[in-house]
Design an enzyme around this catalytic site. Structure first.
Site, mmCIF file in Angstrom:
data_model
loop_
_atom_site.group_PDB
_atom_site.id
_atom_site.type_symbol
_atom_site.label_atom_id
_atom_site.label_comp_id
_atom_site.label_asym_id
_atom_site.label_seq_id
_atom_site.Cartn_x
_atom_site.Cartn_y
_atom_site.Cartn_z
ATOM 1 N N GLY A 227 -12.153 39.530 -12.216
ATOM 2 C CA GLY A 227 -12.392 39.391 -13.646
ATOM 3 C C GLY A 227 -11.082 39.529 -14.417
ATOM 4 N N GLY A 228 -10.761 40.741 -14.812
ATOM 5 C CA GLY A 228 -9.610 41.025 -15.684
ATOM 6 C C GLY A 228 -8.320 40.317 -15.305
ATOM 7 N N TRP B 78 -14.063 34.383 -15.453
ATOM 8 C CA TRP B 78 -13.513 34.599 -16.800
ATOM 9 C C TRP B 78 -14.504 35.325 -17.711
ATOM 10 C CZ3 TRP B 78 -10.689 29.287 -18.145
ATOM 11 C CH2 TRP B 78 -9.677 29.083 -17.208
ATOM 12 N N LYS B 79 -15.734 35.499 -17.235
ATOM 13 C CA LYS B 79 -16.774 36.188 -18.016
ATOM 14 C C LYS B 79 -16.860 35.581 -19.422
ATOM 15 C CE LYS B 79 -16.309 40.195 -15.075
ATOM 16 N NZ LYS B 79 -16.369 41.643 -14.904
ATOM 17 N N GLU C 48 -23.387 42.235 -13.758
ATOM 18 C CA GLU C 48 -23.605 42.244 -15.216
ATOM 19 C C GLU C 48 -24.874 41.471 -15.576
ATOM 20 O OE1 GLU C 48 -19.667 40.886 -16.241
ATOM 21 O OE2 GLU C 48 -18.865 42.802 -15.547
HETATM 22 P P1 PGA Z 1 -12.786 43.007 -12.553
HETATM 23 O O1 PGA Z 1 -14.170 42.204 -12.461
HETATM 24 O O2 PGA Z 1 -11.811 42.286 -11.661
HETATM 25 O O3 PGA Z 1 -12.402 42.934 -14.005
HETATM 26 O O4 PGA Z 1 -13.051 44.394 -12.077
HETATM 27 C C1 PGA Z 1 -14.648 41.721 -11.232
HETATM 28 C C2 PGA Z 1 -15.947 40.979 -11.426
HETATM 29 O O5 PGA Z 1 -16.800 41.446 -12.183
HETATM 30 O O6 PGA Z 1 -16.171 39.914 -10.812
#
Ligand code: PGA
Length: 255
Positions: free
Chosen positions: A234-235, A10-11, A96
């Site tokens: 992520g997204g 979920w960042k 990241e």
């Molecule tokens: P994303 O991110 O699905 O938004 O490309 C993947 C991740 O960073 O784990």
């Protein structure tokens, strides 16, 4: 047989209330799905509350990062001791973290060892950037990251680790890697590096996810590849409908 695993990263998204709501919806919507390991990785602020929501369900819980020391004067950090018993997984070395927070291969290796000694399953991220990809350096770079991550781990610990192959240029960009190419990086460079360090049997047991713009409309293409065991997302993990579609997409592995 490697159990497929779909993990939602979920960042830095979701307030406490939003996280609880999303976890609740995902728990309900996945209650009848069997054969796929499901992991939610909310921000630290929501870990405890999400734990309460998914307790006694099949949905697992992971953190997005962790420091390697158990305690001490490390303002702002979270320790493996604090996560032990709260969650089961921890994402380590996400690109990241490496790009924006200066994480190194050496630090990631220390974190992996600390996680394993506290009953946490590390989800270790590796992946090349665009320049490395265009220069044809992907295989060597990713293989090196894997060897650095696994350095000093026993075979018994190595098979507990989950690797996520995430080409940096594919994260959050909508430019996903070609599934067959991702499969060959995973099979040859990542499983290959593990086989060189241990043996083929260990390499075949380690689960390896693909990550980078995985969406409901491309998840089956990844999951149909023999060396891809799941996705780190992520997204598309931020909404119930798309995340559940990803989990269902992983059922191609269990049919
Ligand atoms: P994303 O991110 O699905 O938004 O490309 C993947 C991740 O960073 O784990």
């Amino acid at each position: 047989m490697r159990t497929p695993i779909i993990a939602g990263n979920w960042k830095m998204h979701k307030t406490l209330a939003e996280a609880v709501q999303l976890a609740h919806e995902i728990r309900e919507a996945t209650a009848d799905i069997n054969g796929v390991e499901i992991v939610l990785c909310p921000p630290f602020t929501a870990l405890g509350a999400v734990e309460g929501v998914i307790a006694a369900s099949k949905v697992g819980l992971g953190a997005q990062n962790m420091y390697w020391e158990e305690q001490g004067a490390f303002t702002g950090e979270i320790s493996p001791l604090m996560l032990d018993g709260l969650c089961d997984y921890v994402i380590l070395g996400h690109s990241e973290r490496r790009q924006f927070f200066g994480e190194t291969d050496e630090g990631v290796n220390k974190k992996i060892k600390a996680a394993l000694s506290h009953h946490l399953i590390p989800i270790v991220c590796v992946g090349e950037n665009l320049a490395q990809n265009e220069a044809g350096e992907t295989a060597a770079f990713v293989g090196g990251q894997v060897k650095a991550a696994f350095a000093g781990l026993s075979a018994e610990d190595a098979i507990k680790v989950i690797v996520a192959y995430e080409p940096i240029w594919a994260i959050g960009t909508g430019k996903n890697a070609d599934p067959a190419t991702a499969n060959s990086i995973i099979g040859l460079s990542i499983r290959g590096a593990i086989a060189e360090m241990y043996n083929e049997d260990v390499a075949q047991q380690v689960r390896i996810q693909y990550g980078g713009s995985v969406k409901p409309d491309n998840v089956e293409a990844y999951m149909s590849q023999p060396d891809i065991d799941g996705a780190l997302v992520g997204g598309a993990s931020l909404k119930t409908e798309s995340f559940v579609a990803l989990v269902k997409g992983a059922l191609v592995k269990v049919r």
